[in-house]
Write an enzyme that holds these catalytic residues in place. Sequence first.
Site, mmCIF file in Angstrom:
data_model
loop_
_atom_site.group_PDB
_atom_site.id
_atom_site.type_symbol
_atom_site.label_atom_id
_atom_site.label_comp_id
_atom_site.label_asym_id
_atom_site.label_seq_id
_atom_site.Cartn_x
_atom_site.Cartn_y
_atom_site.Cartn_z
ATOM 1 N N ASP A 180 57.226 31.050 -39.633
ATOM 2 C CA ASP A 180 56.915 31.043 -38.206
ATOM 3 C C ASP A 180 57.324 29.682 -37.636
ATOM 4 O O ASP A 180 56.876 28.635 -38.128
ATOM 5 C CB ASP A 180 55.429 31.294 -37.962
ATOM 6 C CG ASP A 180 55.129 31.453 -36.475
ATOM 7 O OD1 ASP A 180 55.203 32.585 -35.977
ATOM 8 O OD2 ASP A 180 54.831 30.418 -35.824
ATOM 9 N N ASN A 183 60.546 27.647 -25.149
ATOM 10 C CA ASN A 183 60.809 28.661 -24.127
ATOM 11 C C ASN A 183 60.272 28.246 -22.760
ATOM 12 O O ASN A 183 60.921 28.465 -21.726
ATOM 13 C CB ASN A 183 60.192 30.004 -24.544
ATOM 14 C CG ASN A 183 61.041 30.742 -25.558
ATOM 15 O OD1 ASN A 183 62.255 30.570 -25.602
ATOM 16 N ND2 ASN A 183 60.399 31.565 -26.376
ATOM 17 N N ASP A 210 66.519 31.260 -27.816
ATOM 18 C CA ASP A 210 67.468 32.127 -28.521
ATOM 19 C C ASP A 210 68.376 31.304 -29.428
ATOM 20 O O ASP A 210 68.703 31.730 -30.550
ATOM 21 C CB ASP A 210 68.306 32.910 -27.516
ATOM 22 C CG ASP A 210 67.493 33.953 -26.772
ATOM 23 O OD1 ASP A 210 66.366 34.246 -27.221
ATOM 24 O OD2 ASP A 210 67.983 34.479 -25.751
ATOM 25 N N GLU A 237 59.122 34.941 -33.184
ATOM 26 C CA GLU A 237 59.654 33.784 -33.916
ATOM 27 C C GLU A 237 59.283 33.840 -35.391
ATOM 28 O O GLU A 237 59.371 32.839 -36.108
ATOM 29 C CB GLU A 237 59.129 32.482 -33.307
ATOM 30 C CG GLU A 237 57.638 32.265 -33.409
ATOM 31 C CD GLU A 237 56.874 32.843 -32.217
ATOM 32 O OE1 GLU A 237 55.767 32.355 -31.957
ATOM 33 O OE2 GLU A 237 57.400 33.756 -31.555
#
Length: 379
Positions: free
Chosen positions: A256, A264, A273, A299
């Site tokens: 993770d 983000n 991304d 993620e």
Amino acid sequence: MSENSAEGAATLVKQWILKQKFIPKKYSSQVPRTEKFQTANFARCIYTFVMVLIFYSFHLKWIVLIGVIHLLFSMIWLFLIEYEILVEKNLWWSGYVPATFDLIWLTVLSYGTGHITSFFILGYLGSIALSSMSKDRNYGAYNAFLATLLFGSMGFLVYYEVLPLINIMMPPVKPTFLSIVISSSLLGGSAFIVNQIVSKLFLSLTDVNDRLLAIAMTDPLTGLPNRRAFLANLETEIARKYRSVNEYPISFILFDLDHFKNFNDTLGHDCGDMILKEFARVIQNSLRKQDFPARWGGEEFIVVLPDTNKEGALVVAEKIRRSLDNMPLTFEGKNLHCTVSSGVSVMLEKNALAEEMIKKADQFLYEAKKRGRNKVYTA
């Protein structure tokens, strides 16, 4: 999903398809041929049985006798194919032997109709039977030559009255020399055309199915397999573990990305991304060929390591953690630093459940987060 990313994803997963690594058995290249054999042999049995009844009603004993022999052969062949005795051994003649018997039987039926045009009509069935039973469907020229030679020679035998004509559906007609040449030539050409059409359609459908399957089993952003592909591959590995007489540990690593939401929120989803793609590349470059990674969701990423104990899994997890930690990332001129936390679990017992092992890896991942992130944790 852009066209380029879809093409890349399809190409990547198609390589795994060719290895038959994670696609369920019903999607593998071996089984469709088995199903094709089963369907063709079952259809052959039904068709031959019906034709035997028809010729029996006309009291044509010699055709009925050949038909019964062909029916018994078809039933035996159906049994062998049903249990994959022939297909699994990849015997090269497993398709050609029944196809040859089909052509002989169709020739007998041609005599039974007593008309030269029946050679042309049944030639389609003969060429399709041969091409559909072949392991390689691109035998158009061979089919055309065989059909021309076989039915042409039969026509000349009828022409020189070596074999009698039998009236069933129409009055017997003695063919002319020219009609034999024309019919056999047209038959060969039609066999070639039919075979090419069938081959092109089959190859086109196969290619489309492969591409659709690849897209369905791939994460379009990272190009890694998705959760569906991972679970399908996991079934294969667990089955291999059950069959193994030696200890066959399966390790799970759940990753993770740390503070991913901040990237983000502050820099936008394009930045997120980019980080996901880079981490996917790190995973791919850190694994062996037999290891299987996947994007688990958001993620989170997961990796299954076949025949790998806890120590080996910790080495892999630490290698991936360190690679991302030391990787320079840049987005719109800004230098970024991203880390990852991971949990490692190992399936040792044969009766252990994969779902429980993944839950354990998730718990260990949570513990790594609690201990300050950018860590690998296990029991």
